[in-house]
Design a protein around this motif. Structure first.
Motif, PDB file in Angstrom:
ATOM      1  N   PHE A 142       0.857  -1.188   0.000  1.00  8.26           N
ATOM      2  CA  PHE A 142       0.000   0.000   0.000  1.00  8.26           C
ATOM      3  C   PHE A 142       0.891   1.234   0.000  1.00  8.26           C
ATOM      4  N   PHE A 143       0.558   2.200  -0.844  1.00 14.84           N
ATOM      5  CA  PHE A 143       1.398   3.385  -0.928  1.00 14.84           C
ATOM      6  C   PHE A 143       0.584   4.606  -1.319  1.00 14.84           C
ATOM      7  N   GLU A 144       1.186   5.756  -1.098  1.00 18.55           N
ATOM      8  CA  GLU A 144       0.601   7.018  -1.538  1.00 18.55           C
ATOM      9  C   GLU A 144       1.671   7.790  -2.294  1.00 18.55           C
ATOM     10  N   ALA A 145       1.210   8.631  -3.199  1.00 15.11           N
ATOM     11  CA  ALA A 145       2.122   9.485  -3.960  1.00 15.11           C
ATOM     12  C   ALA A 145       1.623  10.911  -3.836  1.00 15.11           C
ATOM     13  N   ARG A 146       2.544  11.843  -3.716  1.00 15.90           N
ATOM     14  CA  ARG A 146       2.162  13.257  -3.655  1.00 15.90           C
ATOM     15  C   ARG A 146       3.275  14.113  -4.245  1.00 15.90           C
ATOM     16  N   LYS A 147       2.897  15.277  -4.686  1.00 15.11           N
ATOM     17  CA  LYS A 147       3.872  16.243  -5.185  1.00 15.11           C
ATOM     18  C   LYS A 147       4.571  16.862  -3.986  1.00 15.11           C
ATOM     19  N   THR A 182       1.068   6.816 -15.282  1.00 13.71           N
ATOM     20  CA  THR A 182      -0.201   7.558 -15.335  1.00 13.71           C
ATOM     21  C   THR A 182      -0.566   8.075 -13.956  1.00 13.71           C
ATOM     22  N   LEU A 183      -0.400   7.230 -12.950  1.00  8.90           N
ATOM     23  CA  LEU A 183      -0.684   7.617 -11.567  1.00  8.90           C
ATOM     24  C   LEU A 183       0.204   8.784 -11.142  1.00  8.90           C
ATOM     25  N   LEU A 184       1.519   8.670 -11.394  1.00  7.61           N
ATOM     26  CA  LEU A 184       2.442   9.739 -10.981  1.00  7.61           C
ATOM     27  C   LEU A 184       2.142  11.049 -11.709  1.00  7.61           C
ATOM     28  N   ARG A 185       1.893  10.974 -13.007  1.00 12.68           N
ATOM     29  CA  ARG A 185       1.628  12.191 -13.774  1.00 12.68           C
ATOM     30  C   ARG A 185       0.361  12.883 -13.280  1.00 12.68           C
ATOM     31  N   ALA A 186      -0.717  12.107 -13.082  1.00 11.51           N
ATOM     32  CA  ALA A 186      -1.968  12.694 -12.597  1.00 11.51           C
ATOM     33  C   ALA A 186      -1.774  13.319 -11.218  1.00 11.51           C
ATOM     34  N   THR A 187      -1.050  12.643 -10.352  1.00 13.81           N
ATOM     35  CA  THR A 187      -0.797  13.165  -9.005  1.00 13.81           C
ATOM     36  C   THR A 187       0.031  14.443  -9.075  1.00 13.81           C
ATOM     37  N   TYR A 188       1.054  14.447  -9.903  1.00 14.49           N
ATOM     38  CA  TYR A 188       1.921  15.624 -10.034  1.00 14.49           C
ATOM     39  C   TYR A 188       1.120  16.825 -10.538  1.00 14.49           C
ATOM     40  N   LEU A 189       0.188  16.577 -11.456  1.00 10.71           N
ATOM     41  CA  LEU A 189      -0.626  17.649 -12.040  1.00 10.71           C
ATOM     42  C   LEU A 189      -1.855  17.998 -11.197  1.00 10.71           C
ATOM     43  N   GLY A 190      -2.035  17.269 -10.094  1.00  9.77           N
ATOM     44  CA  GLY A 190      -3.167  17.561  -9.201  1.00  9.77           C
ATOM     45  C   GLY A 190      -4.495  17.054  -9.708  1.00  9.77           C
ATOM     46  N   LYS A 191      -4.479  16.045 -10.572  1.00 12.47           N
ATOM     47  CA  LYS A 191      -5.718  15.482 -11.110  1.00 12.47           C
ATOM     48  C   LYS A 191      -6.173  14.317 -10.257  1.00 12.47           C
ATOM     49  N   LYS A 192      -7.475  14.221 -10.062  1.00 17.44           N
ATOM     50  CA  LYS A 192      -8.029  13.141  -9.231  1.00 17.44           C
ATOM     51  C   LYS A 192      -7.976  11.836 -10.013  1.00 17.44           C
ATOM     52  N   ILE A 193      -7.580  10.778  -9.323  1.00 20.44           N
ATOM     53  CA  ILE A 193      -7.568   9.445  -9.926  1.00 20.44           C
ATOM     54  C   ILE A 193      -8.770   8.699  -9.388  1.00 20.44           C
ATOM     55  N   ARG A 194      -9.643   8.310 -10.279  1.00 14.11           N
ATOM     56  CA  ARG A 194     -10.876   7.655  -9.861  1.00 14.11           C
ATOM     57  C   ARG A 194     -10.735   6.137  -9.919  1.00 14.11           C
ATOM     58  N   PRO A 195     -11.363   5.458  -8.949  1.00 14.39           N
ATOM     59  CA  PRO A 195     -11.294   3.997  -8.927  1.00 14.39           C
ATOM     60  C   PRO A 195     -12.080   3.387 -10.082  1.00 14.39           C
TER      61      PRO A 195
END
Length: 196
Positions: free
Chosen positions: A142-147, A183-196
């Motif tokens: 389990f992990f989290e990514a953030r800018k 895709t996950l890292l790019r969306a997180t870096y750009l502040g876009k929500k990742i939907r399940p």
């Protein structure tokens, strides 16, 4: 190692608090150097490489006091791990699995399927089948990514926990959309929500 493994450039220890000290369990010294923080660079298609700082939590080799089958008063003091923020119980299985698999799984994230584990946090999970005898045991990371708000062109990937799933993925996690690590890292870096 997979051809999709990350090309890692190990820098100076990125943060002094992310190196675990020596621990002894049952008279055996645990080497936790595999959980030292490290960085790697990745191209997210943003015009410049992004540095990703990987941090591991003590949950990779401990479990909650509540999860222990013994009454709290019967847990030996020598099995308690206290990092100043929380008290947990040393877990030999979690330690051994982290030593054998965890860093390799992190290094091969680009080739793995990532699931949104909890869209409220959000945090993510990837699973490794760890048995060689034909049976299945799922090791979940389990992990989290953030800018990183303090440094330009940097992200923080925090491994929150890693352990065997006794009951497998939840129904929602098993049916959740899988996404690519980049895709996950790019969306997180750009502040876009990742939907399940």
């Amino acid at each position: 190692m997979s051809q999709h493994a990350l090309q890692v450039a190990i820098d100076e220890p990125p943060e002094h608090t992310h190196r675990f000290g020596d621990i002894s369990f049952g008279g055996v010294r645990w080497d936790l150097s595999h959980l030292d923080s490290f960085t790697f660079k990745t191209d997210l298609g943003l015009g410049t490489d992004i540095t990703v700082l990987v941090l591991f939590s003590c949950h990779c080799f401990t479990h909650s006091l509540r999860w222990d089958k013994r009454p709290q008063g019967l847990i030996p003091v020598r099995e308690i791990y206290d990092d100043g923020k929380e008290r947990r119980v040393l877990d030999a299985q979690r330690y051994e699995l982290s030593r054998r698999f965890l860093r390799e799984v992190v290094m091969t994230m680009p080739s793995r399927r990532i699931v949104v584990a909890d869209d409220r946090q959000p945090n993510f999970v990837t699973v490794e089948n760890v048995n060689t005898d034909g049976t299945t045991s799922l090791y979940a990371i389990f992990f989290e990514a953030r800018k990183d708000k303090s440094r330009k062109h940097r992200m923080v990937l925090r491994i929150q926990s890693a352990y065997l799933l006794d009951d497998g993925l939840t129904k929602r996690q098993a049916s959740a959309r899988r996404i690519g690590f980049t895709t996950l890292l790019r969306a997180t870096y750009l502040g876009k929500k990742i939907r399940p």
